[in-house]
Write a protein that holds these residues in place. Structure first.
Motif, PDB file in Angstrom:
ATOM      1  N   ILE A 276      87.358  60.318  58.368  1.00 11.08           N
ATOM      2  CA  ILE A 276      86.092  59.824  58.537  1.00 11.08           C
ATOM      3  C   ILE A 276      85.194  61.201  58.911  1.00 11.08           C
ATOM      4  O   ILE A 276      84.721  61.905  59.778  1.00 11.08           O
ATOM      5  CB  ILE A 276      85.661  59.266  59.591  1.00 11.08           C
ATOM      6  N   PRO A 277      83.638  61.116  58.542  1.00 10.40           N
ATOM      7  CA  PRO A 277      82.905  61.849  58.136  1.00 10.40           C
ATOM      8  C   PRO A 277      82.001  61.844  59.567  1.00 10.40           C
ATOM      9  O   PRO A 277      82.011  60.811  60.251  1.00 10.40           O
ATOM     10  CB  PRO A 277      81.397  62.039  57.054  1.00 10.40           C
ATOM     11  N   SER A 278      82.013  63.065  60.155  1.00  9.22           N
ATOM     12  CA  SER A 278      81.610  62.898  61.328  1.00  9.22           C
ATOM     13  C   SER A 278      79.707  62.433  61.682  1.00  9.22           C
ATOM     14  O   SER A 278      78.877  61.579  62.492  1.00  9.22           O
ATOM     15  CB  SER A 278      80.063  64.769  61.889  1.00  9.22           C
ATOM     16  N   LEU A 279      78.896  62.775  60.557  1.00 13.61           N
ATOM     17  CA  LEU A 279      77.650  61.848  60.234  1.00 13.61           C
ATOM     18  C   LEU A 279      77.424  61.248  58.788  1.00 13.61           C
ATOM     19  O   LEU A 279      77.824  61.695  57.832  1.00 13.61           O
ATOM     20  CB  LEU A 279      76.516  62.986  60.457  1.00 13.61           C
ATOM     21  N   ILE A 280      76.698  59.746  57.971  1.00 16.86           N
ATOM     22  CA  ILE A 280      76.753  59.595  57.463  1.00 16.86           C
ATOM     23  C   ILE A 280      75.190  59.113  57.329  1.00 16.86           C
ATOM     24  O   ILE A 280      74.619  58.605  58.494  1.00 16.86           O
ATOM     25  CB  ILE A 280      77.582  58.062  57.638  1.00 16.86           C
ATOM     26  N   PRO A 281      74.565  59.229  56.385  1.00 22.53           N
ATOM     27  CA  PRO A 281      73.290  58.906  56.383  1.00 22.53           C
ATOM     28  C   PRO A 281      72.916  57.654  56.092  1.00 22.53           C
ATOM     29  O   PRO A 281      73.721  57.125  55.487  1.00 22.53           O
ATOM     30  CB  PRO A 281      72.520  59.821  55.192  1.00 22.53           C
ATOM     31  N   CYS A 282      71.965  57.221  56.600  1.00 26.59           N
ATOM     32  CA  CYS A 282      71.618  56.286  56.366  1.00 26.59           C
ATOM     33  C   CYS A 282      69.837  55.655  56.396  1.00 26.59           C
ATOM     34  O   CYS A 282      69.171  56.632  56.726  1.00 26.59           O
ATOM     35  CB  CYS A 282      71.482  55.628  57.409  1.00 26.59           C
ATOM     36  N   ARG A 283      69.386  55.001  56.155  1.00 25.34           N
ATOM     37  CA  ARG A 283      67.990  54.034  55.136  1.00 25.34           C
ATOM     38  C   ARG A 283      67.563  53.072  55.825  1.00 25.34           C
ATOM     39  O   ARG A 283      68.587  52.133  55.742  1.00 25.34           O
ATOM     40  CB  ARG A 283      67.408  54.072  54.192  1.00 25.34           C
TER      41      ARG A 283
ATOM     42  N   PHE B 101      74.782  55.429  53.202  1.00 26.42           N
ATOM     43  CA  PHE B 101      75.685  55.574  52.139  1.00 26.42           C
ATOM     44  C   PHE B 101      77.003  56.110  52.486  1.00 26.42           C
ATOM     45  O   PHE B 101      77.037  57.511  53.089  1.00 26.42           O
ATOM     46  CB  PHE B 101      74.304  57.097  51.588  1.00 26.42           C
ATOM     47  N   SER B 102      77.585  55.345  52.759  1.00 28.59           N
ATOM     48  CA  SER B 102      79.500  55.664  53.119  1.00 28.59           C
ATOM     49  C   SER B 102      79.729  56.225  52.488  1.00 28.59           C
ATOM     50  O   SER B 102      79.774  56.064  50.657  1.00 28.59           O
ATOM     51  CB  SER B 102      79.916  54.125  53.095  1.00 28.59           C
ATOM     52  N   PRO B 103      80.919  57.106  52.348  1.00 25.86           N
ATOM     53  CA  PRO B 103      81.695  57.928  51.388  1.00 25.86           C
ATOM     54  C   PRO B 103      82.431  57.251  50.476  1.00 25.86           C
ATOM     55  O   PRO B 103      82.836  56.133  50.190  1.00 25.86           O
ATOM     56  CB  PRO B 103      82.591  58.718  52.410  1.00 25.86           C
ATOM     57  N   THR B 104      82.581  57.941  49.268  1.00 26.50           N
ATOM     58  CA  THR B 104      83.362  56.350  48.087  1.00 26.50           C
ATOM     59  C   THR B 104      84.857  56.478  48.571  1.00 26.50           C
ATOM     60  O   THR B 104      85.169  55.339  47.450  1.00 26.50           O
ATOM     61  CB  THR B 104      83.239  57.764  46.752  1.00 26.50           C
ATOM     62  N   ASN B 105      85.578  56.949  49.006  1.00 30.15           N
ATOM     63  CA  ASN B 105      86.549  56.387  49.116  1.00 30.15           C
ATOM     64  C   ASN B 105      86.902  55.537  50.024  1.00 30.15           C
ATOM     65  O   ASN B 105      88.004  54.667  50.496  1.00 30.15           O
ATOM     66  CB  ASN B 105      88.020  57.558  49.737  1.00 30.15           C
ATOM     67  N   PHE B 106      85.256  54.423  50.732  1.00 30.49           N
ATOM     68  CA  PHE B 106      85.595  53.316  51.716  1.00 30.49           C
ATOM     69  C   PHE B 106      85.546  52.044  51.257  1.00 30.49           C
ATOM     70  O   PHE B 106      85.169  52.201  49.436  1.00 30.49           O
ATOM     71  CB  PHE B 106      84.914  53.315  52.609  1.00 30.49           C
ATOM     72  N   THR B 107      86.480  50.983  51.175  1.00 29.28           N
ATOM     73  CA  THR B 107      86.585  50.176  50.843  1.00 29.28           C
ATOM     74  C   THR B 107      84.841  49.242  50.715  1.00 29.28           C
ATOM     75  O   THR B 107      84.757  49.762  52.080  1.00 29.28           O
ATOM     76  CB  THR B 107      87.547  49.675  51.067  1.00 29.28           C
TER      77      THR B 107
ATOM     78  N   VAL C  15      80.531  49.694  58.538  1.00 30.51           N
ATOM     79  CA  VAL C  15      79.803  51.445  58.697  1.00 30.51           C
ATOM     80  C   VAL C  15      77.948  50.595  58.966  1.00 30.51           C
ATOM     81  O   VAL C  15      77.870  50.780  59.703  1.00 30.51           O
ATOM     82  CB  VAL C  15      79.695  52.558  57.901  1.00 30.51           C
ATOM     83  N   ASP C  16      77.874  49.897  58.026  1.00 28.19           N
ATOM     84  CA  ASP C  16      76.456  48.899  58.117  1.00 28.19           C
ATOM     85  C   ASP C  16      76.118  48.714  59.959  1.00 28.19           C
ATOM     86  O   ASP C  16      75.354  49.041  60.323  1.00 28.19           O
ATOM     87  CB  ASP C  16      76.317  48.183  57.361  1.00 28.19           C
ATOM     88  N   ALA C  17      76.972  47.642  59.805  1.00 31.19           N
ATOM     89  CA  ALA C  17      76.735  47.193  60.814  1.00 31.19           C
ATOM     90  C   ALA C  17      76.610  48.072  62.117  1.00 31.19           C
ATOM     91  O   ALA C  17      75.851  47.552  63.644  1.00 31.19           O
ATOM     92  CB  ALA C  17      78.312  45.791  60.693  1.00 31.19           C
ATOM     93  N   ALA C  18      77.783  48.588  62.055  1.00 33.85           N
ATOM     94  CA  ALA C  18      78.173  49.999  63.531  1.00 33.85           C
ATOM     95  C   ALA C  18      76.680  50.978  63.833  1.00 33.85           C
ATOM     96  O   ALA C  18      76.040  50.518  64.639  1.00 33.85           O
ATOM     97  CB  ALA C  18      79.247  50.535  63.073  1.00 33.85           C
ATOM     98  N   CYS C  19      76.442  51.238  62.218  1.00 36.03           N
ATOM     99  CA  CYS C  19      75.277  52.220  62.414  1.00 36.03           C
ATOM    100  C   CYS C  19      74.311  50.991  63.149  1.00 36.03           C
ATOM    101  O   CYS C  19      72.957  51.450  63.660  1.00 36.03           O
ATOM    102  CB  CYS C  19      74.729  52.608  61.021  1.00 36.03           C
ATOM    103  N   TRP C  20      73.791  50.320  62.517  1.00 39.17           N
ATOM    104  CA  TRP C  20      72.247  48.978  62.737  1.00 39.17           C
ATOM    105  C   TRP C  20      72.711  48.634  64.737  1.00 39.17           C
ATOM    106  O   TRP C  20      71.292  48.994  64.573  1.00 39.17           O
ATOM    107  CB  TRP C  20      72.785  47.812  61.955  1.00 39.17           C
ATOM    108  N   ASP C  21      73.998  48.671  65.392  1.00 37.59           N
ATOM    109  CA  ASP C  21      74.080  47.791  65.925  1.00 37.59           C
ATOM    110  C   ASP C  21      73.498  49.634  67.255  1.00 37.59           C
ATOM    111  O   ASP C  21      73.262  49.333  68.209  1.00 37.59           O
ATOM    112  CB  ASP C  21      75.660  47.941  66.078  1.00 37.59           C
ATOM    113  N   SER C  22      74.053  50.476  66.617  1.00 33.16           N
ATOM    114  CA  SER C  22      73.611  51.866  67.579  1.00 33.16           C
ATOM    115  C   SER C  22      72.200  52.426  67.748  1.00 33.16           C
ATOM    116  O   SER C  22      71.432  52.191  68.503  1.00 33.16           O
ATOM    117  CB  SER C  22      74.769  52.838  67.366  1.00 33.16           C
ATOM    118  N   LEU C  23      72.234  52.176  65.759  1.00 30.81           N
ATOM    119  CA  LEU C  23      70.374  52.664  65.525  1.00 30.81           C
ATOM    120  C   LEU C  23      70.189  54.028  66.334  1.00 30.81           C
ATOM    121  O   LEU C  23      69.387  54.444  66.794  1.00 30.81           O
ATOM    122  CB  LEU C  23      69.513  51.878  66.002  1.00 30.81           C
TER     123      LEU C  23
END
Length: 381
Positions: free
Chosen positions: A255-262, A67-73, A80-88
């Motif tokens: 950029i927020p410090s934490l981004i919620p992901c599912r 769930f990226s911030p609304t101001n993100f393109t 964000v999805d790719a980075a969070c999936w790589d780090s997990l």
């Protein structure tokens, strides 16, 4: 008299086993039905489920939804999805407010771990195929061939006895010679019986068979413990907090410090792990039973073949501790009973022996054939 002689000759000729039309080597089963079923389930189940997981991954696309911030393109959201999936990695706080991290990397490698499980489950089968199957194959070919030949030798012996009895001038002398030959064990088949007796003192096949089952039990237990670890530590957390403030983005204030992901595939992985773990838990007693069946003799086969002259492994108490190669061979002879043509004939004779009023008249297949050929009419009382 000639008609009765001709009828007896036809009956004895029909009792002979025909020569096998093709090679027995191709039709031999070198795996027990229970072992084949275990191999099919333990190897096929994880492969089937992991293929479904990969199909779900390819069809659904991204396996994570952040769930990226609304101001993100759109490109920033995809990054964000790719980075969070790589780090997990889950970033959170404990009860005292200290920052903690928890790796969820096991979820990413879970489908590949099922492939490793399938390979591990197939290793005991490979051990049996290359370490024990060649020796077992030669043993079965020799024993099956000798058992059928021993049956045919008995029938041919009766044919010879009938011809000698017809040309004998003194029937009483003929039966005295016959009884003396039985007492001195002239009708025995020493090669077959001594070969089977020798197999009681070897333990290579039984060692490999027990090792196969022990390895299978070990791999089943390791897999169940691995799935239990995943459920206790990871498979209850389908949402996590991801941090992408690393590298060049570490000093970016917007950029927020934490981004919620599912995790999109979380329920699929839960179902797969529960299915594999549940089935493997049910297979543990089946594998244990397969190993414990070597603790008792399969005496049904040998008891039928005691109808052969002087073949008395059971009656002479030659069967000692059942944990030896002979017991393994008996199990596989039972699995290849369709290749053993003489078994059905001798089994029928054994049934007739039990149903006969004077059981002492039928001791071996030779006695049965002599009665069938009508030689008992001249036998001295």
């Amino acid at each position: 008299m000639s008609l009765s002689h001709t009828a007896a000759e036809y009956m004895l000729s029909d009792a002979l086993l025909p020569d096998p039309g093709g090679s027995r080597a191709k039709g031999l089963r070198l795996e027990l039905p229970s072992d084949r079923l275990l191999k099919f389930i333990t190897v096929g189940l994880p492969l089937l489920l992991v293929s479904l997981a990969f199909a779900r991954e390819f069809s659904a696309g991204s396996q994570i939804s952040c769930f990226s911030p609304t101001n993100f393109t759109g490109k920033q959201a995809a990054y964000v999805d790719a980075a969070c999936w790589d780090s997990l990695v889950h970033h959170g706080f404990d009860a005292e407010g200290h920052a903690i991290t928890k790796s969820l990397w096991a979820l990413k490698v879970f489908p590949y771990s099922l492939l490793v499980v399938a390979v591990l489950m197939y290793m005991p089968c490979l051990l049996w195929r290359y370490a024990a199957a060649p020796a077992l194959h030669s043993d079965l070919l020799f024993i099956i061939d000798e058992l059928d030949k021993s049956y045919n030798r008995s029938v041919r012996l009766v044919q010879h006895m009938r011809r000698v009895q017809q040309t004998s001038a003194d029937p009483e002398q003929f039966w005295e010679d016959y009884e003396r030959a039985r007492r001195e064990r002239y009708f025995e088949f020493p090669l077959l019986e001594r070969y089977l007796t020798c197999k009681q003192h070897t333990h290579s096949l039984v060692f490999i068979y027990i090792l196969r089952n022990v390895l299978l039990l070990l791999f089943l237990a390791i897999t169940c413990l691995y799935l239990l670890f995943l459920h206790l530590n990871i498979f209850f957390q389908d949402e996590f907090s991801c941090s992408i403030k690393t590298g060049l983005l570490q000093a970016e204030p917007h950029i927020p410090s934490l981004i919620p992901c599912r995790l999109v595939f979380f329920s699929i992985f839960q179902l797969i792990s529960l299915s594999v773990g549940g089935v493997y838990m049910l297979l543990i007693p089946v594998v244990t039973y397969s190993a414990l069946q070597l603790c008792q003799w399969d005496k049904g086969l040998l008891s039928v073949y005691e109808m052969l002259p002087a073949f008395d492994l059971l009656s002479r108490k030659m069967l000692t501790c059942p944990v030896n190669d002979l017991n393994v061979i008996l199990l596989f002879l039972r699995a290849n009973i369709s290749q053993l043509t003489s078994f059905s004939r001798l089994n029928a004779v054994s049934a007739l022996k039990e149903a006969t009023a004077n059981k002492q008249d039928i001791d071996t297949i030779i006695d049965f054939m002599t009665l069938l050929a009508g030689l008992e009419a001249t036998k001295p009382k």
